[in-house]
Design an enzyme around this catalytic site. Structure first.
Site, mmCIF file in Angstrom:
data_model
loop_
_atom_site.group_PDB
_atom_site.id
_atom_site.type_symbol
_atom_site.label_atom_id
_atom_site.label_comp_id
_atom_site.label_asym_id
_atom_site.label_seq_id
_atom_site.Cartn_x
_atom_site.Cartn_y
_atom_site.Cartn_z
ATOM 1 N N CYS A 1 22.158 -36.080 73.097
ATOM 2 C CA CYS A 1 22.046 -37.192 74.505
ATOM 3 C C CYS A 1 22.639 -37.856 74.108
ATOM 4 O O CYS A 1 23.573 -38.741 75.444
ATOM 5 C CB CYS A 1 20.701 -37.972 74.323
ATOM 6 S SG CYS A 1 20.627 -39.493 74.220
ATOM 7 N N CYS B 1 17.467 -42.063 73.225
ATOM 8 C CA CYS B 1 15.911 -41.560 73.926
ATOM 9 C C CYS B 1 14.053 -41.558 73.646
ATOM 10 O O CYS B 1 13.971 -40.884 73.760
ATOM 11 C CB CYS B 1 16.648 -39.954 74.233
ATOM 12 S SG CYS B 1 16.830 -38.514 73.350
ATOM 13 N N HIS C 1 4.613 -43.610 56.217
ATOM 14 C CA HIS C 1 5.647 -44.646 56.514
ATOM 15 C C HIS C 1 6.450 -43.624 57.172
ATOM 16 O O HIS C 1 8.155 -44.381 56.897
ATOM 17 C CB HIS C 1 6.003 -45.015 55.416
ATOM 18 C CG HIS C 1 4.561 -46.331 54.986
ATOM 19 N ND1 HIS C 1 5.057 -46.924 53.236
ATOM 20 C CD2 HIS C 1 4.240 -46.857 55.157
ATOM 21 C CE1 HIS C 1 3.504 -47.371 53.016
ATOM 22 N NE2 HIS C 1 3.580 -47.574 54.242
HETATM 23 ZN ZN LIG Z 1 18.957 -39.260 71.957
#
Ligand SMILES: [Zn+2]
Length: 272
Positions: free
Chosen positions: A175, A135, A124
């Site tokens: 990101c 990403c 899980h």
């Molecule tokens: Zn990312």
């Protein structure tokens, strides 16, 4: 548990070349991690689908993070109990003897790893991993609070929200993408890789030990019949009878922390 059944179990355990263990919330309950469906369980206070589901995330990711932030906070104050440690010790001894040992857990709290289990199959996911929605990268994250905005937010109450969290207050990846808990939510599929690893551990095992779980939820529910088909002995350690009790060769009633340390304190029998 009778002494005879205990001795028969230990004699089978000593001869086992391949062991699989399936654990669930019952193991961690003794460490103070709230269980889901039992007395005081998390899902009695929260409607599961209102908080641990893709729909809940779509509706209000801040509420979902508030819930996981609270669970991380609770887990941080919990330590592995003698049950976790007995399983880690069994794994070390079996692997040192060149035998196969697979720990499969439905728990997300990380207590098995903390006790020394090396690479449990986490069906899980993990409370301590996050996944970037942009990403896709999965990273370890032990920040509590998850972001400063969640400090002191406590346990969320879906009916009486004090405040909503803004998008900027959610955790973010390097990101720039939003991070979500790396947890399998209601209505989501388990990771193929984890399912395959679990099945490989169960298939052809000599002994399957089911600990602290009622094993009624897929895929755990399938492991007992799978092991059985290949001729494994099945043992259960649970505080009360479960859905698998009738399929077990050995049933030990009680908490994992109370039963496992002495039950598993054996050395593998040398190969002939
Ligand atoms: Zn990312």
């Amino acid at each position: 548990m009778s002494t005879a059944s205990r001795e028969r179990f230990q004699s089978s355990l000593r001869r086992a070349r391949k062991i699989a263990v399936l654990t669930g919330a019952g193991v961690s309950a003794e460490s103070g991690i709230p269980t889901f469906r039992g007395a005081g369980g998390l899902w009695r206070r929260y409607d599961a689908t209102s908080i641990a589901s893709p729909e809940a995330w779509q509706r209000d990711p801040g509420l979902v993070w508030e819930f996981y932030n609270h669970r991380r906070e609770r887990a941080l104050g919990c330590a592995p109990n003698p049950g976790h440690r007995a399983l880690a010790r069994l794994e070390a001894v079996w692997r040192d003897a060149g035998r196969t040992f697979t720990l499969i857990t439905q728990n997300v709290d990380g207590l098995h790893e903390q006790a020394g289990s090396r690479d449990p199959v986490r069906l899980h996911g993990s409370l301590w991993q996050v996944r970037c929605l942009a990403c896709g990268s999965v990273t370890e994250n032990r920040d509590v609070p998850i972001t400063p905005a969640f400090a002191g937010s406590g346990s969320p109450d879906p009916d009486a929200r004090a405040r909503r969290f803004t998008a900027a207050e959610l955790p973010h990846c390097r990101c720039g993408g939003v991070l979500r808990p790396h947890i399998v939510w209601f209505g989501e599929a388990l990771e193929e890789r984890d399912l395959a690893a679990a099945a490989a551990g169960v298939e052809g095992c000599d002994l399957l030990l089911v600990v602290g779980t009622s094993a009624v939820v897929y895929p755990a529910a399938g492991f007992v019949p799978l092991a059985r088909r290949h001729g494994a002995l099945i043992a259960e350690v649970n505080v009360e009878p479960s859905a698998v009790t009738s399929l077990c060769d050995f049933v030990f009633t009680g908490g994992a922390g109370e039963i496992l340390p002495s039950l598993l304190d054996v050395a593998p029998e040398p190969a002939p």
